[in-house]
Design a protein around this motif. Structure first.
Motif, PDB file in Angstrom:
ATOM      1  N   VAL A  94       0.847  -1.198   0.000  1.00  0.00           N
ATOM      2  CA  VAL A  94       0.000   0.000   0.000  1.00  0.00           C
ATOM      3  C   VAL A  94       0.878   1.243   0.000  1.00  0.00           C
ATOM      4  O   VAL A  94       1.629   1.486   0.956  1.00  0.00           O
ATOM      5  N   PHE A  95       0.782   2.010  -1.077  1.00  0.00           N
ATOM      6  CA  PHE A  95       1.471   3.294  -1.172  1.00  0.00           C
ATOM      7  C   PHE A  95       0.505   4.394  -0.771  1.00  0.00           C
ATOM      8  O   PHE A  95      -0.666   4.374  -1.159  1.00  0.00           O
ATOM      9  N   GLU A  96       0.992   5.355  -0.005  1.00  0.00           N
ATOM     10  CA  GLU A  96       0.171   6.464   0.451  1.00  0.00           C
ATOM     11  C   GLU A  96       0.010   7.549  -0.601  1.00  0.00           C
ATOM     12  O   GLU A  96      -0.837   8.423  -0.447  1.00  0.00           O
ATOM     13  N   GLU A  97       0.837   7.518  -1.619  1.00  0.00           N
ATOM     14  CA  GLU A  97       0.885   8.609  -2.580  1.00  0.00           C
ATOM     15  C   GLU A  97       1.430   8.107  -3.901  1.00  0.00           C
ATOM     16  O   GLU A  97       2.021   7.031  -3.970  1.00  0.00           O
ATOM     17  N   ALA A  98       1.215   8.905  -4.915  1.00  0.00           N
ATOM     18  CA  ALA A  98       1.856   8.640  -6.203  1.00  0.00           C
ATOM     19  C   ALA A  98       3.327   9.038  -6.090  1.00  0.00           C
ATOM     20  O   ALA A  98       3.689   9.871  -5.251  1.00  0.00           O
ATOM     21  N   PRO A  99       4.184   8.458  -6.912  1.00  0.00           N
ATOM     22  CA  PRO A  99       5.591   8.867  -6.885  1.00  0.00           C
ATOM     23  C   PRO A  99       5.719  10.364  -7.126  1.00  0.00           C
ATOM     24  O   PRO A  99       4.956  10.960  -7.883  1.00  0.00           O
ATOM     25  N   ARG A 100       6.699  10.949  -6.443  1.00  0.00           N
ATOM     26  CA  ARG A 100       6.962  12.378  -6.627  1.00  0.00           C
ATOM     27  C   ARG A 100       8.458  12.593  -6.819  1.00  0.00           C
ATOM     28  O   ARG A 100       9.270  11.779  -6.382  1.00  0.00           O
ATOM     29  N   HIS A 101       8.774  13.682  -7.481  1.00  0.00           N
ATOM     30  CA  HIS A 101      10.172  14.024  -7.746  1.00  0.00           C
ATOM     31  C   HIS A 101      10.583  15.152  -6.814  1.00  0.00           C
ATOM     32  O   HIS A 101       9.952  16.202  -6.791  1.00  0.00           O
TER      33      HIS A 101
ATOM     34  N   PHE B 142       5.319   4.238   1.421  1.00  0.00           N
ATOM     35  CA  PHE B 142       4.464   3.056   1.528  1.00  0.00           C
ATOM     36  C   PHE B 142       4.423   2.589   2.976  1.00  0.00           C
ATOM     37  O   PHE B 142       5.224   3.026   3.801  1.00  0.00           O
ATOM     38  N   ARG B 143       3.472   1.718   3.262  1.00  0.00           N
ATOM     39  CA  ARG B 143       3.338   1.151   4.606  1.00  0.00           C
ATOM     40  C   ARG B 143       3.646  -0.339   4.572  1.00  0.00           C
ATOM     41  O   ARG B 143       3.270  -1.026   3.632  1.00  0.00           O
ATOM     42  N   ASP B 144       4.318  -0.807   5.620  1.00  0.00           N
ATOM     43  CA  ASP B 144       4.524  -2.243   5.719  1.00  0.00           C
ATOM     44  C   ASP B 144       3.238  -2.897   6.225  1.00  0.00           C
ATOM     45  O   ASP B 144       2.222  -2.222   6.403  1.00  0.00           O
ATOM     46  N   LEU B 145       3.255  -4.196   6.434  1.00  0.00           N
ATOM     47  CA  LEU B 145       2.028  -4.896   6.793  1.00  0.00           C
ATOM     48  C   LEU B 145       1.451  -4.463   8.119  1.00  0.00           C
ATOM     49  O   LEU B 145       0.267  -4.700   8.397  1.00  0.00           O
TER      50      LEU B 145
END
Length: 133
Positions: free
Chosen positions: A98-105, A114-117
């Motif tokens: 689960v990523f909290e956001e889209a990739p950013r530069h 991202f979050r671990d389990l």
């Protein structure tokens, strides 16, 4: 020369943590040694890692249980470097990370949280040095 050898992540269960780090993040299981009836020495690391690895430490007390998933007070606590951000981002998402956001530069590189389990926050990051090849 001195280096950082292990960082501990407090987990609820050894086997579910191993499965997440191996199957979702692509880490290698470096060691899994039984210490006693309830405690194991479990080390995982990204493929090819030569110095720093993660010790999966099963919570044994109520205080440790309370820290599972929030070891850093909600801040990003670990930084997973990659030399191919798009490849690893796509692979991890396909594996259910689960990523909290889209990739950013950012000035320092390409990043996504991202979050671990358990809910601990990590950065997947490709530094600008790697972006340049």
């Amino acid at each position: 020369m001195n280096h950082l050898g292990l960082v501990a992540v407090v987990v609820r269960d050894y086997d579910e943590a191993i499965a997440f780090y191996r199957d979702a993040l692509g880490f290698d299981l470096v060691e899994d040694t039984r210490i006693d009836d309830t405690k194991r020495w479990v080390v995982v690391a990204p493929p090819g890692a030569r110095e720093t690895a993660v010790l999966l430490a099963k919570a044994a007390t109520d205080e440790e249980q309370a820290r599972v998933g929030n070891q850093t007070g909600g801040r990003v606590g670990w930084f997973l470097n990659t030399d191919a951000f798009d490849r690893d981002y796509a692979r991890m998402r396909a594996a259910g990370v689960v990523f909290e956001e889209a990739p950013r530069h950012e000035p320092y590189g390409t990043v996504a949280v991202f979050r671990d389990l358990y809910g601990n926050r990590w950065d997947l990051i490709q530094s600008r040095r790697e972006d340049r090849g």
